[in-house]
Motif scaffolding. Structure first.
Motif, PDB file in Angstrom:
ATOM      1  N   LYS A   2       0.835  -1.197   0.000  1.00 31.31           N
ATOM      2  CA  LYS A   2       0.000   0.000   0.000  1.00 31.31           C
ATOM      3  C   LYS A   2       0.868   1.245   0.000  1.00 31.31           C
ATOM      4  O   LYS A   2       1.796   1.366   0.781  1.00 31.31           O
ATOM      5  CB  LYS A   2      -0.912  -0.001   1.217  1.00 31.31           C
ATOM      6  CG  LYS A   2      -1.886   1.139   1.209  1.00 31.31           C
ATOM      7  CD  LYS A   2      -2.806   1.087   2.393  1.00 31.31           C
ATOM      8  CE  LYS A   2      -3.696   2.306   2.346  1.00 31.31           C
ATOM      9  NZ  LYS A   2      -4.542   2.428   3.485  1.00 31.31           N
ATOM     10  N   ARG A   3       0.549   2.169  -0.914  1.00 32.61           N
ATOM     11  CA  ARG A   3       1.274   3.438  -0.977  1.00 32.61           C
ATOM     12  C   ARG A   3       0.506   4.510  -0.216  1.00 32.61           C
ATOM     13  O   ARG A   3      -0.708   4.533  -0.217  1.00 32.61           O
ATOM     14  CB  ARG A   3       1.436   3.881  -2.433  1.00 32.61           C
ATOM     15  CG  ARG A   3       2.287   2.931  -3.240  1.00 32.61           C
ATOM     16  CD  ARG A   3       2.521   3.466  -4.609  1.00 32.61           C
ATOM     17  NE  ARG A   3       1.314   3.321  -5.418  1.00 32.61           N
ATOM     18  CZ  ARG A   3       1.168   3.805  -6.638  1.00 32.61           C
ATOM     19  NH1 ARG A   3       2.143   4.464  -7.198  1.00 32.61           N
ATOM     20  NH2 ARG A   3       0.062   3.640  -7.308  1.00 32.61           N
ATOM     21  N   GLU A   4       1.246   5.400   0.424  1.00 34.79           N
ATOM     22  CA  GLU A   4       0.622   6.518   1.121  1.00 34.79           C
ATOM     23  C   GLU A   4       0.059   7.502   0.108  1.00 34.79           C
ATOM     24  O   GLU A   4       0.577   7.631  -1.000  1.00 34.79           O
ATOM     25  CB  GLU A   4       1.645   7.234   1.998  1.00 34.79           C
ATOM     26  CG  GLU A   4       2.082   6.434   3.197  1.00 34.79           C
ATOM     27  CD  GLU A   4       2.992   7.235   4.102  1.00 34.79           C
ATOM     28  OE1 GLU A   4       2.840   8.473   4.161  1.00 34.79           O
ATOM     29  OE2 GLU A   4       3.840   6.612   4.740  1.00 34.79           O
ATOM     30  N   PRO A  30      -2.440   8.471  -4.651  1.00 32.73           N
ATOM     31  CA  PRO A  30      -1.310   7.814  -3.985  1.00 32.73           C
ATOM     32  C   PRO A  30       0.031   8.312  -4.515  1.00 32.73           C
ATOM     33  O   PRO A  30       0.126   8.794  -5.646  1.00 32.73           O
ATOM     34  CB  PRO A  30      -1.521   6.335  -4.302  1.00 32.73           C
ATOM     35  CG  PRO A  30      -2.390   6.297  -5.507  1.00 32.73           C
ATOM     36  CD  PRO A  30      -3.179   7.574  -5.523  1.00 32.73           C
ATOM     37  N   SER A  31       1.056   8.192  -3.692  1.00 30.86           N
ATOM     38  CA  SER A  31       2.398   8.593  -4.116  1.00 30.86           C
ATOM     39  C   SER A  31       2.806   7.771  -5.332  1.00 30.86           C
ATOM     40  O   SER A  31       2.362   6.643  -5.514  1.00 30.86           O
ATOM     41  CB  SER A  31       3.394   8.400  -2.977  1.00 30.86           C
ATOM     42  OG  SER A  31       3.499   7.035  -2.649  1.00 30.86           O
ATOM     43  N   GLY A  32       3.612   8.362  -6.172  1.00 25.58           N
ATOM     44  CA  GLY A  32       4.098   7.687  -7.368  1.00 25.58           C
ATOM     45  C   GLY A  32       3.135   7.730  -8.535  1.00 25.58           C
ATOM     46  O   GLY A  32       3.409   7.168  -9.581  1.00 25.58           O
TER      47      GLY A  32
END
Length: 88
Positions: A2-4, A30-32
């Protein structure tokens, strides 16, 4: 994994007098991620970006960017130097 979230928006609304620019927006990025906003003039894209960047005061709802609440001045003071924002 899971990405923040880089951006989390809940129940965000914005009015200019009687004109509703944003109405109950919920959004998580989400990040990225790479995101584009597409739409005709007058649908609220610039208003949304100004709220995310901390350039406009939040009227209703919450905007969290880079882990901070953009409704909190001390959080904005810390986060805004990390945001590149150039309005029209």
């Amino acid at each position: 994994m899971k990405r923040e979230n880089v951006i989390s928006i809940a129940n965000l609304s914005l009015r200019y007098g009687e004109t509703v620019a944003l109405d109950g927006i919920n959004l998580s990025i989400p990040s990225g991620s790479m995101v584009g906003l597409i739409g005709p003039d007058g649908v609220g894209k610039s208003s949304l970006l100004s709220l995310i960047a901390g350039a406009r005061m939040i009227q209703t709802g919450t905007v969290e960017v880079l882990g901070g609440d953009m409704g909190d001045k001390s959080a904005r003071d810390e986060i805004c130097p990390r945001i590149a924002y150039m309005p029209q």
